[in-house]
Design an enzyme around this catalytic site. Structure first.
Site, PDB file in Angstrom:
ATOM      1  N   GLY A  46       0.962  -1.189  -0.284  1.00  7.89           N
ATOM      2  CA  GLY A  46       0.248  -0.002   0.119  1.00  7.89           C
ATOM      3  C   GLY A  46       0.734   1.264   0.038  1.00  7.89           C
ATOM      4  N   GLN A  51       2.969   9.548   2.225  1.00  7.76           N
ATOM      5  CA  GLN A  51       4.409   9.180   2.527  1.00  7.76           C
ATOM      6  C   GLN A  51       5.495   9.755   1.218  1.00  7.76           C
ATOM      7  OE1 GLN A  51       2.313   5.396   2.512  1.00  7.76           O
ATOM      8  NE2 GLN A  51       3.888   4.964   3.437  1.00  7.76           N
ATOM      9  N   CYS A  92       6.211  -0.272   7.080  1.00 10.31           N
ATOM     10  CA  CYS A  92       6.152   1.250   6.678  1.00 10.31           C
ATOM     11  C   CYS A  92       7.310   0.974   5.506  1.00 10.31           C
ATOM     12  CB  CYS A  92       6.108   2.008   7.697  1.00 10.31           C
ATOM     13  SG  CYS A  92       5.126   3.247   7.316  1.00 10.31           S
ATOM     14  N   LEU A  93       6.355   1.719   4.237  1.00 10.30           N
ATOM     15  CA  LEU A  93       8.251   1.889   3.204  1.00 10.30           C
ATOM     16  C   LEU A  93       7.972   3.238   3.916  1.00 10.30           C
ATOM     17  CD1 LEU A  93       5.766   1.276   0.052  1.00 10.30           C
ATOM     18  CD2 LEU A  93       8.171  -0.198   0.978  1.00 10.30           C
ATOM     19  N   HIS A 134      -3.767   0.927   8.378  1.00  5.19           N
ATOM     20  CA  HIS A 134      -2.289   1.910   8.245  1.00  5.19           C
ATOM     21  C   HIS A 134      -2.413   2.794   7.383  1.00  5.19           C
ATOM     22  CE1 HIS A 134       2.178   1.246   8.005  1.00  5.19           C
ATOM     23  NE2 HIS A 134       1.753   2.119   6.883  1.00  5.19           N
ATOM     24  N   GLU A 135      -3.186   2.856   6.234  1.00  4.19           N
ATOM     25  CA  GLU A 135      -2.467   3.568   5.070  1.00  4.19           C
ATOM     26  C   GLU A 135      -3.708   5.012   5.288  1.00  4.19           C
ATOM     27  OE1 GLU A 135      -0.768   3.722   2.781  1.00  4.19           O
ATOM     28  OE2 GLU A 135      -0.851   1.081   3.039  1.00  4.19           O
ATOM     29  N   HIS A 138      -2.337   7.170   8.169  1.00  8.64           N
ATOM     30  CA  HIS A 138      -0.917   8.229   7.479  1.00  8.64           C
ATOM     31  C   HIS A 138      -1.708   9.700   6.483  1.00  8.64           C
ATOM     32  CE1 HIS A 138       2.557   5.806   6.989  1.00  8.64           C
ATOM     33  NE2 HIS A 138       2.604   4.787   5.931  1.00  8.64           N
TER      34      HIS A 138
HETATM   35  O1  GNR Z   1       4.276  -2.740   2.276  1.00  8.58           O
HETATM   36  C1  GNR Z   1       3.336  -2.559   3.439  1.00  8.58           C
HETATM   37  N1  GNR Z   1       3.330  -2.990   3.875  1.00  8.58           N
HETATM   38  C2  GNR Z   1       2.443  -4.009   5.506  1.00  8.58           C
HETATM   39  C3  GNR Z   1       2.778  -4.978   6.475  1.00  8.58           C
HETATM   40  C4  GNR Z   1       2.029  -4.519   7.526  1.00  8.58           C
HETATM   41  C5  GNR Z   1       0.948  -3.917   7.801  1.00  8.58           C
HETATM   42  C6  GNR Z   1       0.843  -2.727   6.404  1.00  8.58           C
HETATM   43  C7  GNR Z   1       1.972  -2.561   6.087  1.00  8.58           C
HETATM   44  S1  GNR Z   1       1.452  -1.569   4.803  1.00  8.58           S
HETATM   45  C8  GNR Z   1       3.395  -0.915   3.626  1.00  8.58           C
HETATM   46  C9  GNR Z   1       2.982  -0.543   3.127  1.00  8.58           C
HETATM   47  C10 GNR Z   1       3.460   0.928   3.187  1.00  8.58           C
HETATM   48  O2  GNR Z   1       4.053   1.487   4.505  1.00  8.58           O
HETATM   49  N2  GNR Z   1       1.977   2.104   3.738  1.00  8.58           N
HETATM   50  O3  GNR Z   1       1.901   2.807   4.356  1.00  8.58           O
HETATM   51 NI    NI Z   2       3.149   3.100   5.977  1.00  6.73          NI
END
Ligand code: GNR
Ligand code: NI
Length: 177
Positions: A46, A51, A92-93, A134-135, A138
Site C-alpha cells: 500500500g 508518504q 512501513c515503506l 494503516h494507510e 497516514h
Molecule cells: O508494504 C507494507 N506492508 C505492510 C505490512 C503490514 C502492515 C501494513 C503494511 S503497509 C506497507 C506499505 C506502507 O508503508 N504503506 O503505508
Molecule cells: Ni506505511
C-alpha cells in the site's frame, strides 16, 4: 509514469493531515498511476499520498502477489469496525527495516470514491483490513511507530537518523563523474 520519492520517518511532513480530493481530473489519474508504480517498485502492499508529500486523501493498495489487484481509495471513511481486534507485525515503506506488532480492527467497512469520483463500499478483513487502517492513519499524519512505546519509538528514530546521515556521507564521498 514516474517513480516518486517516499518520505522517511522521522520526516515531520509525514505528520501533515491530508485534505479531501476535490478534482477528479487528469492530474489525479497521473498521481494514482505514479503512486501505483512507486508502490510496486518499492515492493509495498500500500501507499498513501502523504508518504510522497502530497497531502490529499488518496491511497493505493495491492495485497496480491501478482500486482494485478489494485485498489484506489479516495476520501475514504471507515463506516463500520468489528469489535474484534487483531495484532499483526506491521512494516512501513517510510520506516524501512522496522517491523512490530500493532492492534487493529479485524474487519472494517470503508466507503470511498474511485478515480472517476464514483462512491463505493468495501467490507475488508485479513491483511486488506490492516492495510486500509494503516494507510488511513497516514492520511491523518500518523505513522505505525506511534502505537509503540516511547522507548521503542526513540530507538527507531535514532536508527533512522543514523542511516540517513550514513546515506548522505556515502553519496558525497562518491561524486558522479
Ligand atoms: O508494504 C507494507 N506492508 C505492510 C505490512 C503490514 C502492515 C501494513 C503494511 S503497509 C506497507 C506499505 C506502507 O508503508 N504503506 O503505508
Ligand atoms: Ni506505511
Amino acid at each position: 509514469m514516474s517513480l516518486l520519492t517516499i518520505l522517511r520517518y522521522p520526516d515531520p511532513r509525514l505528520h501533515t493531515v491530508a485534505k479531501p480530493v476535490r478534482n477528479f481530473d487528469d492530474r489525479l489519474k497521473k498521481l494514482v498511476s505514479d503512486m501505483t508504480e512507486t508502490m510496486y517498485e518499492a515492493a509495498g502492499v500500500g501507499l498513501a499520498a502523504s508518504q510522497i508529500n502530497v497531502h490529499e486523501q488518496l491511497i493505493v493498495i495491492d495485497i496480491s502477489d501478482t500486482h494485478d489487484d489494485l485498489l484506489v481509495l479516495i476520501n475514504p471513511e471507515i463506516i463500520w469496525t468489528s469489535p474484534e481486534k487483531t495484532v499483526y507485525k506491521e512494516g512501513c515503506l517510510s520506516v524501512p527495516g522496522i517491523y512490530d506488532d500493532v492492534e487493529r480492527h479485524t474487519q472494517i467497512t470503508v466507503r470511498a470514491l474511485d478515480v472517476t469520483g464514483n462512491s463505493f463500499e468495501l467490507k475488508a478483513d485479513g491483511l486488506l483490513a490492516i492495510c486500509i487502517q494503516h494507510e488511513m492513519d497516514h492520511l491523518l499524519g500518523k505513522v505505525f511507530v506511534e502505537y509503540l512505546s516511547s522507548l521503542k519509538r526513540d530507538r527507531i528514530k535514532t536508527k533512522m537518523l543514523k542511516e540517513e546521515r550514513r546515506a548522505q556521507k556515502t553519496s558525497n564521498s562518491s561524486p558522479k563523474r
